[in-house]
Write a protein that holds these residues in place. Structure first.
Motif, PDB file in Angstrom:
ATOM      1  N   GLN A   1     -10.725  -5.501   3.843  1.00 46.04           N
ATOM      2  CA  GLN A   1      -9.678  -5.060   4.781  1.00 46.04           C
ATOM      3  C   GLN A   1      -8.405  -4.712   4.208  1.00 46.04           C
ATOM      4  O   GLN A   1      -7.678  -3.578   4.394  1.00 46.04           O
ATOM      5  CB  GLN A   1      -9.812  -5.863   5.982  1.00 46.04           C
ATOM      6  CG  GLN A   1     -10.741  -6.048   6.775  1.00 46.04           C
ATOM      7  CD  GLN A   1     -10.534  -7.012   7.805  1.00 46.04           C
ATOM      8  OE1 GLN A   1      -9.567  -7.828   8.025  1.00 46.04           O
ATOM      9  NE2 GLN A   1     -11.704  -7.675   8.587  1.00 46.04           N
ATOM     10  N   PHE A   2      -8.311  -5.549   3.356  1.00 51.44           N
ATOM     11  CA  PHE A   2      -6.602  -5.386   2.679  1.00 51.44           C
ATOM     12  C   PHE A   2      -6.900  -5.522   1.117  1.00 51.44           C
ATOM     13  O   PHE A   2      -7.588  -6.169   0.383  1.00 51.44           O
ATOM     14  CB  PHE A   2      -5.914  -6.765   3.076  1.00 51.44           C
ATOM     15  CG  PHE A   2      -5.515  -6.812   4.586  1.00 51.44           C
ATOM     16  CD1 PHE A   2      -4.481  -6.020   5.234  1.00 51.44           C
ATOM     17  CD2 PHE A   2      -6.582  -7.505   5.484  1.00 51.44           C
ATOM     18  CE1 PHE A   2      -4.223  -6.185   6.510  1.00 51.44           C
ATOM     19  CE2 PHE A   2      -6.354  -7.627   6.688  1.00 51.44           C
ATOM     20  CZ  PHE A   2      -5.298  -6.813   7.492  1.00 51.44           C
ATOM     21  N   THR A   3      -5.891  -4.605   0.540  1.00 48.48           N
ATOM     22  CA  THR A   3      -5.675  -4.761  -0.819  1.00 48.48           C
ATOM     23  C   THR A   3      -4.002  -4.829  -1.074  1.00 48.48           C
ATOM     24  O   THR A   3      -3.469  -4.204  -0.427  1.00 48.48           O
ATOM     25  CB  THR A   3      -6.439  -3.769  -1.656  1.00 48.48           C
ATOM     26  OG1 THR A   3      -6.188  -3.769  -2.923  1.00 48.48           O
ATOM     27  CG2 THR A   3      -5.947  -2.286  -1.140  1.00 48.48           C
ATOM     28  N   ILE A   4      -3.773  -5.464  -2.177  1.00 49.03           N
ATOM     29  CA  ILE A   4      -2.243  -5.482  -2.557  1.00 49.03           C
ATOM     30  C   ILE A   4      -2.290  -4.330  -3.946  1.00 49.03           C
ATOM     31  O   ILE A   4      -3.063  -4.649  -4.834  1.00 49.03           O
ATOM     32  CB  ILE A   4      -1.904  -6.680  -2.965  1.00 49.03           C
ATOM     33  CG1 ILE A   4      -1.983  -7.803  -1.776  1.00 49.03           C
ATOM     34  CG2 ILE A   4      -0.434  -6.736  -3.395  1.00 49.03           C
ATOM     35  CD1 ILE A   4      -1.701  -9.279  -1.967  1.00 49.03           C
ATOM     36  N   VAL A   5      -1.413  -3.424  -3.929  1.00 49.63           N
ATOM     37  CA  VAL A   5      -1.026  -2.621  -4.825  1.00 49.63           C
ATOM     38  C   VAL A   5       0.236  -3.028  -5.332  1.00 49.63           C
ATOM     39  O   VAL A   5       1.337  -2.701  -4.789  1.00 49.63           O
ATOM     40  CB  VAL A   5      -1.196  -1.032  -4.538  1.00 49.63           C
ATOM     41  CG1 VAL A   5      -0.693  -0.282  -5.665  1.00 49.63           C
ATOM     42  CG2 VAL A   5      -2.632  -0.590  -4.360  1.00 49.63           C
ATOM     43  N   VAL A   6       0.525  -3.437  -6.644  1.00 51.14           N
ATOM     44  CA  VAL A   6       1.664  -3.661  -7.298  1.00 51.14           C
ATOM     45  C   VAL A   6       1.824  -2.583  -8.542  1.00 51.14           C
ATOM     46  O   VAL A   6       0.946  -2.916  -9.345  1.00 51.14           O
ATOM     47  CB  VAL A   6       1.889  -5.084  -7.863  1.00 51.14           C
ATOM     48  CG1 VAL A   6       3.145  -5.286  -8.453  1.00 51.14           C
ATOM     49  CG2 VAL A   6       1.587  -6.134  -6.549  1.00 51.14           C
ATOM     50  N   GLU A   7       2.836  -1.966  -8.414  1.00 54.45           N
ATOM     51  CA  GLU A   7       2.990  -0.997  -9.793  1.00 54.45           C
ATOM     52  C   GLU A   7       3.330  -1.806 -10.804  1.00 54.45           C
ATOM     53  O   GLU A   7       3.929  -2.996 -10.920  1.00 54.45           O
ATOM     54  CB  GLU A   7       3.891  -0.005  -9.253  1.00 54.45           C
ATOM     55  CG  GLU A   7       3.625   1.139  -8.030  1.00 54.45           C
ATOM     56  CD  GLU A   7       2.478   2.025  -8.305  1.00 54.45           C
ATOM     57  OE1 GLU A   7       1.978   1.998  -9.386  1.00 54.45           O
ATOM     58  OE2 GLU A   7       2.291   2.881  -7.605  1.00 54.45           O
ATOM     59  N   ASN A   8       3.094  -1.219 -11.973  1.00 59.12           N
ATOM     60  CA  ASN A   8       3.639  -1.668 -13.226  1.00 59.12           C
ATOM     61  C   ASN A   8       5.278  -2.057 -13.322  1.00 59.12           C
ATOM     62  O   ASN A   8       5.624  -2.944 -13.682  1.00 59.12           O
ATOM     63  CB  ASN A   8       3.428  -0.961 -14.433  1.00 59.12           C
ATOM     64  CG  ASN A   8       1.669  -0.835 -14.682  1.00 59.12           C
ATOM     65  OD1 ASN A   8       0.964  -1.716 -14.411  1.00 59.12           O
ATOM     66  ND2 ASN A   8       1.436   0.449 -15.135  1.00 59.12           N
TER      67      ASN A   8
ATOM     68  N   GLY B   1       6.295  -1.505  -4.716  1.00 61.55           N
ATOM     69  CA  GLY B   1       6.675  -0.445  -5.871  1.00 61.55           C
ATOM     70  C   GLY B   1       8.054   0.320  -5.192  1.00 61.55           C
ATOM     71  O   GLY B   1       8.729  -0.411  -4.356  1.00 61.55           O
ATOM     72  N   PRO B   2       8.615   1.574  -5.622  1.00 64.46           N
ATOM     73  CA  PRO B   2       9.658   2.217  -5.144  1.00 64.46           C
ATOM     74  C   PRO B   2       9.452   2.470  -3.585  1.00 64.46           C
ATOM     75  O   PRO B   2       8.391   2.615  -3.221  1.00 64.46           O
ATOM     76  CB  PRO B   2       9.716   3.414  -6.152  1.00 64.46           C
ATOM     77  CG  PRO B   2       8.477   3.851  -6.381  1.00 64.46           C
ATOM     78  CD  PRO B   2       7.666   2.353  -6.667  1.00 64.46           C
ATOM     79  N   PRO B   3      10.494   2.700  -2.938  1.00 66.69           N
ATOM     80  CA  PRO B   3      10.311   3.257  -1.581  1.00 66.69           C
ATOM     81  C   PRO B   3       9.472   4.527  -1.611  1.00 66.69           C
ATOM     82  O   PRO B   3       9.796   5.588  -2.083  1.00 66.69           O
ATOM     83  CB  PRO B   3      11.781   3.542  -1.132  1.00 66.69           C
ATOM     84  CG  PRO B   3      12.504   2.732  -2.013  1.00 66.69           C
ATOM     85  CD  PRO B   3      12.074   2.664  -3.368  1.00 66.69           C
ATOM     86  N   LEU B   4       8.222   4.663  -0.887  1.00 63.98           N
ATOM     87  CA  LEU B   4       7.626   5.819  -0.848  1.00 63.98           C
ATOM     88  C   LEU B   4       8.197   6.934  -0.463  1.00 63.98           C
ATOM     89  O   LEU B   4       7.926   8.218  -0.756  1.00 63.98           O
ATOM     90  CB  LEU B   4       6.347   5.335  -0.063  1.00 63.98           C
ATOM     91  CG  LEU B   4       5.415   4.310  -0.446  1.00 63.98           C
ATOM     92  CD1 LEU B   4       4.178   4.086   0.586  1.00 63.98           C
ATOM     93  CD2 LEU B   4       4.731   4.577  -1.717  1.00 63.98           C
ATOM     94  N   ARG B   5       9.289   6.973   0.595  1.00 65.37           N
ATOM     95  CA  ARG B   5      10.023   8.187   1.114  1.00 65.37           C
ATOM     96  C   ARG B   5      10.612   8.930  -0.118  1.00 65.37           C
ATOM     97  O   ARG B   5      10.630  10.015   0.286  1.00 65.37           O
ATOM     98  CB  ARG B   5      10.810   7.679   2.272  1.00 65.37           C
ATOM     99  CG  ARG B   5      12.232   6.701   1.717  1.00 65.37           C
ATOM    100  CD  ARG B   5      12.906   6.398   2.865  1.00 65.37           C
ATOM    101  NE  ARG B   5      14.066   5.749   2.421  1.00 65.37           N
ATOM    102  CZ  ARG B   5      14.094   4.427   2.120  1.00 65.37           C
ATOM    103  NH1 ARG B   5      12.921   3.611   2.437  1.00 65.37           N
ATOM    104  NH2 ARG B   5      15.119   3.727   1.717  1.00 65.37           N
ATOM    105  N   GLU B   6      10.943   7.971  -0.982  1.00 65.45           N
ATOM    106  CA  GLU B   6      11.861   8.907  -2.137  1.00 65.45           C
ATOM    107  C   GLU B   6      10.828   9.699  -2.885  1.00 65.45           C
ATOM    108  O   GLU B   6      11.230  10.582  -3.556  1.00 65.45           O
ATOM    109  CB  GLU B   6      12.167   7.658  -3.144  1.00 65.45           C
ATOM    110  CG  GLU B   6      13.303   7.067  -2.358  1.00 65.45           C
ATOM    111  CD  GLU B   6      14.008   5.817  -3.552  1.00 65.45           C
ATOM    112  OE1 GLU B   6      13.707   5.855  -4.661  1.00 65.45           O
ATOM    113  OE2 GLU B   6      14.929   5.154  -3.044  1.00 65.45           O
ATOM    114  N   PHE B   7       9.380   9.458  -2.936  1.00 60.57           N
ATOM    115  CA  PHE B   7       8.627  10.292  -3.516  1.00 60.57           C
ATOM    116  C   PHE B   7       7.859  11.022  -2.396  1.00 60.57           C
ATOM    117  O   PHE B   7       6.696  11.595  -2.728  1.00 60.57           O
ATOM    118  CB  PHE B   7       7.481   9.498  -4.124  1.00 60.57           C
ATOM    119  CG  PHE B   7       8.069   8.712  -5.358  1.00 60.57           C
ATOM    120  CD1 PHE B   7       7.799   9.232  -6.855  1.00 60.57           C
ATOM    121  CD2 PHE B   7       8.943   7.573  -5.058  1.00 60.57           C
ATOM    122  CE1 PHE B   7       8.464   8.784  -7.705  1.00 60.57           C
ATOM    123  CE2 PHE B   7       9.576   7.117  -6.415  1.00 60.57           C
ATOM    124  CZ  PHE B   7       9.422   7.619  -7.750  1.00 60.57           C
ATOM    125  N   GLY B   8       8.404  11.203  -1.278  1.00 59.89           N
ATOM    126  CA  GLY B   8       7.705  12.325  -0.380  1.00 59.89           C
ATOM    127  C   GLY B   8       6.595  11.928   0.246  1.00 59.89           C
ATOM    128  O   GLY B   8       5.659  12.576   1.058  1.00 59.89           O
TER     129      GLY B   8
END
Length: 334
Positions: A225-232, A255-262
């Motif tokens: 159901q869930f996964t954690i994604v941690v960027e480098n 990670g960085p705010p997703l909105r900053e990457f559209g």
């Protein structure tokens, strides 16, 4: 125009005129009337996929007059050599998937290329019988560069305990940990940055539910159901997030705010704090309406025009076109 493209080690299997998705990149140059040549064939332009000292020396020996272009594919955390000021100054043009990696009048952005899959649309009943623990796909890496997120990944294993299932390489192996420690020391040497020793605090964490490497990541993701994604690091959005969205998971993202990457709200965004991440996970477990909304947002995004412009073929073809456009502008000024 004669164009050479370096094949640095991590791209050796992919950076080929005949391999997908790189075929779209090379085909653009050929269609535009340019010749793809080796470093030994007196190129007019050399495109470097990351900075690499060996290829830099070969390029100088082969052609001092060639215009040099750098395409950044790895952050400060994973490839510090990319960001040594002396190395960056070697290039006339720099292309980056994150405006947090480099800036200047000779720096140009491109989207991080994403692969296409078939989105898993699990019914509510099917989703609820998935494993309720949280999955993470992450190799056990070490870095002393300030801003690394590898230490946080190990903290999550400690904080979640039995509730986290770990996939990836390098865990529960003392020999691999020592090798990673030596590599981290070598990569950091000579960088003019403050050393971060927090990685030493939890080097020997051992996951209780460790599954090792799996060849089919998407198939394993579809079990949870869930996964954690941690960027480098907190300065770019990689393919890790999108892979989890394709699998229909509710993603807890660091990670960085997703909105900053559209990118819209396709995940539960958390700060790099293991305790808060645990709280976000527990809250999502109790709020299925939030989970459904996140999943709906993800499905809408994966079907959108904006996402299609991040697909491998589109991005790599556009990258080739943008590189040549800037080269032509330089030549017109000379």
């Amino acid at each position: 125009m004669r164009i050479a493209v370096t094949r640095q080690e991590s791209f050796s299997d992919f950076l080929s005129p005949t391999e997908q998705p790189w075929k779209a990149f090379f085909d653009w140059f050929s269609t535009d009337g340019h010749d793809l040549v080796s470093l030994n064939d007196d190129p007019d332009v050399i495109i470097f996929m990351n900075h690499h000292r060996e290829f830099g020396l070969r390029a100088l020996k082969a052609s001092r007059r060639a215009l040099k272009v750098l395409v950044l594919w790895e952050s400060m955390i994973t490839r510090p050599n990319n960001f040594r000021r002396g190395n960056l100054n070697r290039y006339k043009l720099i292309f980056t998937p994150s405006n947090k990696w480099a800036s200047g009048t000779n720096v140009f952005p491109f989207n991080w290329p994403q692969g296409e899959q078939v989105i898993t649309r699990a019914s509510e009943a099917d989703f609820k019988v998935r494993d309720a623990r949280v999955a993470v796909f992450q190799n056990n890496k070490i870095s002393f560069v300030e801003g690394e997120m590898y230490t946080l990944r190990r903290e999550l294993i400690e904080v979640f305990g039995e509730e986290i299932v770990v996939y990836g390489t390098g865990w529960n192996s003392a020999a691999t940990t020592v090798k990673g420690l030596l590599g981290a020391t070598k990569h950091f040497a000579g960088l003019n940055r403050r050393i971060n020793l927090s990685s030493l605090d939890n080097l020997w964490i051992r996951p209780k539910n460790y599954k090792g490497f799996v060849p089919n990541k998407s198939r394993e993701l579809e079990k949870f159901q869930f996964t954690i994604v941690v960027e480098n690091s907190l300065d770019y959005v990689s393919e890790k997030l999108i892979e989890a969205l394709w699998a229909g998971c509710c993603v807890i993202y660091v990670g960085p705010p997703l909105r900053e990457f559209g990118i819209p709200k396709v995940a539960i965004e958390c700060p790099p704090d293991s305790r808060i991440i645990r709280q976000c996970f527990e809250a999502a477990q109790k709020d299925y309406s939030l989970v459904k909304q996140i999943q709906a947002n993800a499905q809408n995004y994966l079907g959108s025009k904006e996402f299609k412009e991040t697909m491998n073929n589109f991005v790599l073809e556009k990258l080739a076109a943008d590189i040549m456009h800037q080269i032509k502008l330089i030549m017109a000024d000379n």
